[in-house]
Design an enzyme around this catalytic site. Structure first.
Site, PDB file in Angstrom:
ATOM      1  N   ASP A 101       3.582  -3.292   1.350  1.00 30.00           N
ATOM      2  CA  ASP A 101       4.636  -4.207   1.805  1.00 30.00           C
ATOM      3  C   ASP A 101       4.064  -5.612   1.982  1.00 30.00           C
ATOM      4  O   ASP A 101       4.613  -6.601   1.494  1.00 30.00           O
ATOM      5  CB  ASP A 101       5.217  -3.692   3.126  1.00 30.00           C
ATOM      6  CG  ASP A 101       6.302  -4.607   3.656  1.00 30.00           C
ATOM      7  OD1 ASP A 101       7.179  -5.006   2.873  1.00 30.00           O
ATOM      8  OD2 ASP A 101       6.268  -4.922   4.864  1.00 30.00           O
TER       9      ASP A 101
ATOM     10  N   TYR B 291       5.343   3.817   8.465  1.00 26.67           N
ATOM     11  CA  TYR B 291       6.789   3.588   8.453  1.00 26.67           C
ATOM     12  C   TYR B 291       7.556   4.818   8.933  1.00 26.67           C
ATOM     13  O   TYR B 291       8.650   4.687   9.459  1.00 26.67           O
ATOM     14  CB  TYR B 291       7.265   3.257   7.027  1.00 26.67           C
ATOM     15  CG  TYR B 291       7.225   1.803   6.650  1.00 26.67           C
ATOM     16  CD1 TYR B 291       6.038   1.097   6.651  1.00 26.67           C
ATOM     17  CD2 TYR B 291       8.386   1.142   6.267  1.00 26.67           C
ATOM     18  CE1 TYR B 291       5.998  -0.234   6.285  1.00 26.67           C
ATOM     19  CE2 TYR B 291       8.362  -0.193   5.893  1.00 26.67           C
ATOM     20  CZ  TYR B 291       7.165  -0.869   5.905  1.00 26.67           C
ATOM     21  OH  TYR B 291       7.133  -2.180   5.542  1.00 26.67           O
TER      22      TYR B 291
ATOM     23  N   ASP C   4       4.468  -9.263  -0.649  1.00 20.90           N
ATOM     24  CA  ASP C   4       4.993 -10.581  -0.240  1.00 20.90           C
ATOM     25  C   ASP C   4       3.948 -11.651  -0.560  1.00 20.90           C
ATOM     26  O   ASP C   4       4.276 -12.734  -1.038  1.00 20.90           O
ATOM     27  CB  ASP C   4       5.324 -10.622   1.265  1.00 20.90           C
ATOM     28  CG  ASP C   4       6.780 -10.297   1.563  1.00 20.90           C
ATOM     29  OD1 ASP C   4       7.354  -9.453   0.833  1.00 20.90           O
ATOM     30  OD2 ASP C   4       7.352 -10.874   2.512  1.00 20.90           O
TER      31      ASP C   4
ATOM     32  N   ASP D 296      -8.250  -6.061   3.698  1.00 21.64           N
ATOM     33  CA  ASP D 296      -8.444  -7.455   4.133  1.00 21.64           C
ATOM     34  C   ASP D 296      -9.071  -8.298   3.029  1.00 21.64           C
ATOM     35  O   ASP D 296      -8.609  -9.396   2.729  1.00 21.64           O
ATOM     36  CB  ASP D 296      -9.243  -7.530   5.457  1.00 21.64           C
ATOM     37  CG  ASP D 296     -10.523  -6.709   5.446  1.00 21.64           C
ATOM     38  OD1 ASP D 296     -10.734  -5.930   4.486  1.00 21.64           O
ATOM     39  OD2 ASP D 296     -11.315  -6.839   6.393  1.00 21.64           O
TER      40      ASP D 296
HETATM   41  C1  IPM Z   1      10.701  -4.343   1.563  1.00 20.17           C
HETATM   42  C2  IPM Z   1      11.257  -4.720   2.913  1.00 20.17           C
HETATM   43  C3  IPM Z   1      11.525  -3.460   3.716  1.00 20.17           C
HETATM   44  C4  IPM Z   1      10.200  -2.730   3.884  1.00 20.17           C
HETATM   45  C5  IPM Z   1      12.191  -3.680   5.084  1.00 20.17           C
HETATM   46  C6  IPM Z   1      13.482  -4.442   4.952  1.00 20.17           C
HETATM   47  C7  IPM Z   1      12.418  -2.372   5.796  1.00 20.17           C
HETATM   48  O1  IPM Z   1      10.407  -5.598   3.583  1.00 20.17           O
HETATM   49  O2  IPM Z   1      11.402  -3.641   0.811  1.00 20.17           O
HETATM   50  O3  IPM Z   1       9.593  -4.756   1.239  1.00 20.17           O
HETATM   51  O4  IPM Z   1       9.417  -3.071   4.764  1.00 20.17           O
HETATM   52  O5  IPM Z   1       9.955  -1.800   3.102  1.00 20.17           O
HETATM   53 MN    MN Z   2       8.715  -6.199   2.400  1.00 20.03          MN
END
Ligand code: IPM
Ligand code: MN
Length: 362
Positions: free
Chosen positions: A243, A141, A247, A219
């Site tokens: 990240d 990042y 999700d 993975d």
């Molecule tokens: C998160 C989001 C952010 C990230 C984006 C919006 C930059 O996806 O907080 O998980 O990737 O950190």
């Molecule tokens: Mn995210």
């Protein structure tokens, strides 16, 4: 107590969900006799529109002065031109970095009332209670980026010190829970991951001999997280893997709209935000799920203000709203969905009883 809380609504549904978080924090202040002062500033696309910058100086200064920051979300199609010089997301990355918030803590604890909202079989979800600690201010990042007509690159770099501090944070957390820590990397391919694995092994062996450490490749972790989520307690990993895995982990809880996060550093200041994005497709319609932001406000009470009973009261109120079937549109297809306001009101209405129950328990 007196506390200065900076509110950064951001873009899309950000203003709707932060309003819910602030309403709950105001109610906490009133009930417990605290004096919370709220200041609002711009971040992300809203800040680009007003000032040309995704993180204006006034916002960063306010964040540095604040005791804690409650953030909504940033981004949206309006600012997504691939050739744009500035992007909303840069504001979020810059404020995390400037405040030194290297540990992003994302708890995942499916609620029994929302098991049906998850695409995963309910019997696999019962008893899941895990926390992902994502490194937040390093890795790909933040590495140098290049772009020419024929190629592009993103540098992934980690220092020993960056790995040590986030692993210590995760190992402390593991020690306070079951004592089990899973470190996720891609050490079979990436040099940064081999460093990650070496440092993690040493830190846990030398400083946390009571913590049981296991390593997983990212993975296979992506698979195990869905196949046997109960097997995990504290998971620590680098920025981008964290990240992506969180999700994915949100599907265990049933919706991205249920997961809060706390971004923490060496001091007590932190940024508290839902893990979901700005959801431009539903912005402004009053239907966004406010629970993740309300639960982030609970983490703010706990981690930045040290108000544990207050945090538990908020968490219990959300749990009871869910028990009562107060579901926003992301959580149900079979019953009329609650609006953002209705869900927030359902939480507020349960605080009398929830706070009293927490007080009795202590
Ligand atoms: C998160 C989001 C952010 C990230 C984006 C919006 C930059 O996806 O907080 O998980 O990737 O950190
Ligand atoms: Mn995210």
């Amino acid at each position: 107590m007196h506390a200065n809380i900076l509110v950064l609504p951001g873009d899309g549904i950000g203003p709707e969900v932060t309003a819910a978080g602030v309403a709950v924090l105001r109610s906490v202040a009133e009930r417990y006799g605290h004096d919370f002062h709220f200041e609002e500033q711009l971040i992300g696309g809203a800040a680009i529109d007003a000032t040309g910058q995704p993180l204006p100086d006034a916002t960063l200064q306010a964040a540095q002065r604040a005791d804690a920051v409650l953030l909504g979300a940033v981004g949206g199609p309006k600012w997504s031109d691939p050739n744009a010089k500035v992007r909303p997301e840069q504001g979020l990355l810059a404020i995390r970095k400037a405040l030194g918030l290297f540990a992003n803590v994302r708890p995942v604890k499916p609620h029994s009332a929302t098991l049906g909202a998850s695409p995963i079989k309910a019997h696999l979800l019962q008893g899941v209670d895990l926390i992902v600690v994502r490194e937040l201010t390093g890795g790909i990042y933040f590495g140098d980026k290049t772009r020419s007509n024929s190629d592009a690159s993103d540098l992934c770099r980690y220092s020993v010190a960056e790995i040590e501090r986030v692993v210590r944070h995760a190992a402390q957390l593991a020690r306070s829970r079951s004592g089990k820590l899973t470190s996720v990397d891609k050490a079979n391919v990436l040099e940064t991951s081999r460093l990650w694995r070496d440092v993690t092994t040493r830190v846990v062996r030398d400083e946390f001999p009571d913590v049981q450490l296991e390593h997983q490749l990212v993975d296979s972790m992506a698979m195990h997280l869905l196949a046997k989520p109960r097997a995990y307690d504290v998971i620590v990993t680098e920025n981008m893997f964290g990240d992506i895995l969180t999700d994915e982990a949100s599907m265990l809880a049933g919706s991205l709209g249920l997961l809060p996060s706390a971004s923490l550093g060496a001091g007590t200041n932190g940024i508290y935000e839902p893990i979901h994005g700005s959801a431009p497709d539903i912005a402004g319609r009053g239907i966004a799920n406010p629970y993740a932001t309300i639960l982030s406000a609970a983490l703010l009470l706990r981690h930045s203000l040290g108000l544990e009973a207050e945090a538990q009261c908020v968490e219990k109120s959300v749990a009871e709203a869910l028990d009562a079937g107060v579901f926003t549109a992301d959580l149900t297809t079979t019953q009329p969905a609650a609006s953002t306001h209705a869900a927030t009101d359902a939480v507020l209405a349960r605080m009398d009883l929830a706070c009293a129950a927490v007080a009795l328990r202590d």
